[in-house]
Motif scaffolding. Structure first.
Motif, short mmCIF file in Angstrom:
data_model
loop_
_atom_site.label_atom_id
_atom_site.label_comp_id
_atom_site.label_asym_id
_atom_site.label_seq_id
_atom_site.Cartn_x
_atom_site.Cartn_y
_atom_site.Cartn_z
N CYS A 21 0.85 -1.19 0.00
CA CYS A 21 0.00 0.00 0.00
C CYS A 21 0.89 1.24 0.00
CB CYS A 21 -0.91 0.00 1.22
SG CYS A 21 -1.84 1.54 1.44
N ALA A 22 0.60 2.19 -0.88
CA ALA A 22 1.40 3.40 -1.00
C ALA A 22 1.29 4.29 0.23
CB ALA A 22 1.00 4.18 -2.25
N CYS A 23 0.25 4.08 1.03
CA CYS A 23 0.03 4.96 2.18
C CYS A 23 0.56 4.39 3.49
CB CYS A 23 -1.47 5.25 2.33
SG CYS A 23 -2.16 6.24 1.00
N CYS A 24 0.42 3.08 3.70
CA CYS A 24 0.83 2.50 4.99
C CYS A 24 1.91 1.43 4.86
CB CYS A 24 -0.39 1.93 5.72
SG CYS A 24 -1.08 0.44 4.94
N ALA A 69 -10.97 26.84 -7.02
CA ALA A 69 -9.76 26.14 -6.58
C ALA A 69 -10.15 25.02 -5.62
CB ALA A 69 -8.79 27.11 -5.89
N CYS A 70 -9.46 23.90 -5.74
CA CYS A 70 -9.79 22.76 -4.89
C CYS A 70 -8.56 21.86 -4.72
CB CYS A 70 -10.96 21.95 -5.46
SG CYS A 70 -10.64 21.27 -7.12
N SER A 71 -8.58 21.05 -3.68
CA SER A 71 -7.56 20.04 -3.43
C SER A 71 -8.26 18.74 -3.06
CB SER A 71 -6.62 20.47 -2.29
OG SER A 71 -5.97 21.69 -2.60
N PHE A 72 -7.68 17.63 -3.47
CA PHE A 72 -8.33 16.33 -3.27
C PHE A 72 -8.24 15.85 -1.83
CE2 PHE A 72 -8.61 11.77 -5.17
CZ PHE A 72 -9.94 11.69 -4.78
N ILE A 73 -7.03 15.93 -1.25
CA ILE A 73 -6.81 15.41 0.10
C ILE A 73 -5.96 16.39 0.90
CG2 ILE A 73 -7.05 12.93 -0.32
CD1 ILE A 73 -4.15 12.75 -1.00
N LEU A 74 -6.01 16.25 2.23
CA LEU A 74 -5.24 17.10 3.13
C LEU A 74 -3.95 16.41 3.54
CD1 LEU A 74 -8.13 18.41 5.44
CD2 LEU A 74 -7.10 19.55 3.46
N VAL A 81 -0.85 10.43 4.02
CA VAL A 81 -0.76 11.22 2.80
C VAL A 81 0.68 11.67 2.56
CG1 VAL A 81 -1.58 13.30 1.61
CG2 VAL A 81 -3.14 11.98 3.06
N GLU A 82 1.41 11.99 3.62
CA GLU A 82 2.81 12.37 3.45
C GLU A 82 3.60 11.21 2.84
OE1 GLU A 82 5.97 14.84 6.03
OE2 GLU A 82 5.46 12.89 6.91
N ARG A 83 3.34 10.00 3.29
CA ARG A 83 4.02 8.84 2.70
C ARG A 83 3.63 8.67 1.25
NH1 ARG A 83 4.07 3.35 1.62
NH2 ARG A 83 5.96 2.27 2.34
N LEU A 84 2.36 8.89 0.94
CA LEU A 84 1.88 8.79 -0.44
C LEU A 84 2.61 9.79 -1.34
CD1 LEU A 84 -0.15 7.84 -2.64
CD2 LEU A 84 -1.71 9.59 -1.76
#
Length: 233
Positions: A21-24, A69-74, A81-84
């Motif tokens: 998993c790219a996140c964990c 303006a928008c962003s998908f994730i925080l 998310v930082e790991r991603l």
């Protein structure tokens, strides 16, 4: 009963060489593609695309005229998310940016705020950094959006005319000074259109987005909306 040999072989290989998993970093299970179900459930998706008065838009208000303006994730320090983002930018996995771009593109299609876009323009890397990294993650994010929304990706529009120092560790003013007049517009063989979607991987202070938006508006007189994969908190 028919069997899909490709899936069978894929499952067999995954037993000995499991994808992570790219996140964990945990081993992905059957039918999990890039991130596990648990991470997908816990990712801080924003829904900023559903309303104009959101944190990403507010961050740019007063600095540059934008439509939406928008962003998908925080993005928070030490988070999934930082790991991603690390995997995307520094671990040679730009396909993750395209995957999330496609997912976000499907959501933008449902929003009335992002109708009438003529092109998707990614924030470019300087040629020196592009050679070193081998790819531009913002272009991959834009490719995913383009594929989902059926809007042409125009990576021939903006160019970085000089390399900039890393923004990490700089204060807000220094970040803006670091990217001042860094972008130029190239000569286009095809018209750009009236309303473009400017895309980047991460919104921090907004200095890069502001500089690129001003360059687009001054050169082509177009309206600009913004979409980023993540917004730093």
């Amino acid at each position: 009963m028919q069997f899909d040999l490709r899936n069978i072989l894929g499952d067999f290989v995954a037993i000995f060489f499991p994808k992570e998993c790219a996140c964990c970093g945990c081993a992905l299970k059957y039918q999990e593609k890039y991130i596990c179900i648990a991470c997908d459930f816990h990712l801080p998706y924003t829904n900023f695309h559903t309303y104009s008065d959101n944190d990403t838009a507010r961050q740019l208000w007063g600095k540059v005229p934008i439509e939406e303006a928008c962003s998908f994730i925080l993005l928070q320090k030490g988070s999934r998310v930082e790991r991603l983002i690390y995997q995307i930018k520094y671990n040679n996995q730009p396909f993750l940016a395209e995957y999330f771009g496609y997912q976000y593109g499907l959501k933008l299609l449902e929003s009335e705020l992002y109708r009438g876009l003529s092109a998707i323009v990614p924030i470019p890397l300087h040629t020196s950094k592009l050679r070193k990294r081998g790819y531009n993650q913002s272009t991959y994010f834009g490719q995913g959006l383009s594929r989902a929304m059926n809007i042409p990706l125009r990576d021939d529009v903006l160019k970085r005319q000089r390399a900039t120092m890393t923004q990490t560790g700089k204060d807000r003013l220094s970040r803006y000074e670091n990217v001042e007049d860094v972008f130029v517009c190239t000569q286009l063989s095809q018209p750009l259109g009236e309303h473009v979607l400017l895309v980047d991987d991460v919104l921090t202070t907004g200095a890069t987005i502001v500089s690129a938006t001003l360059t687009l508006q001054e050169s082509w007189g177009c309206k600009v909306s913004v979409a980023t994969l993540a917004r730093a908190q």
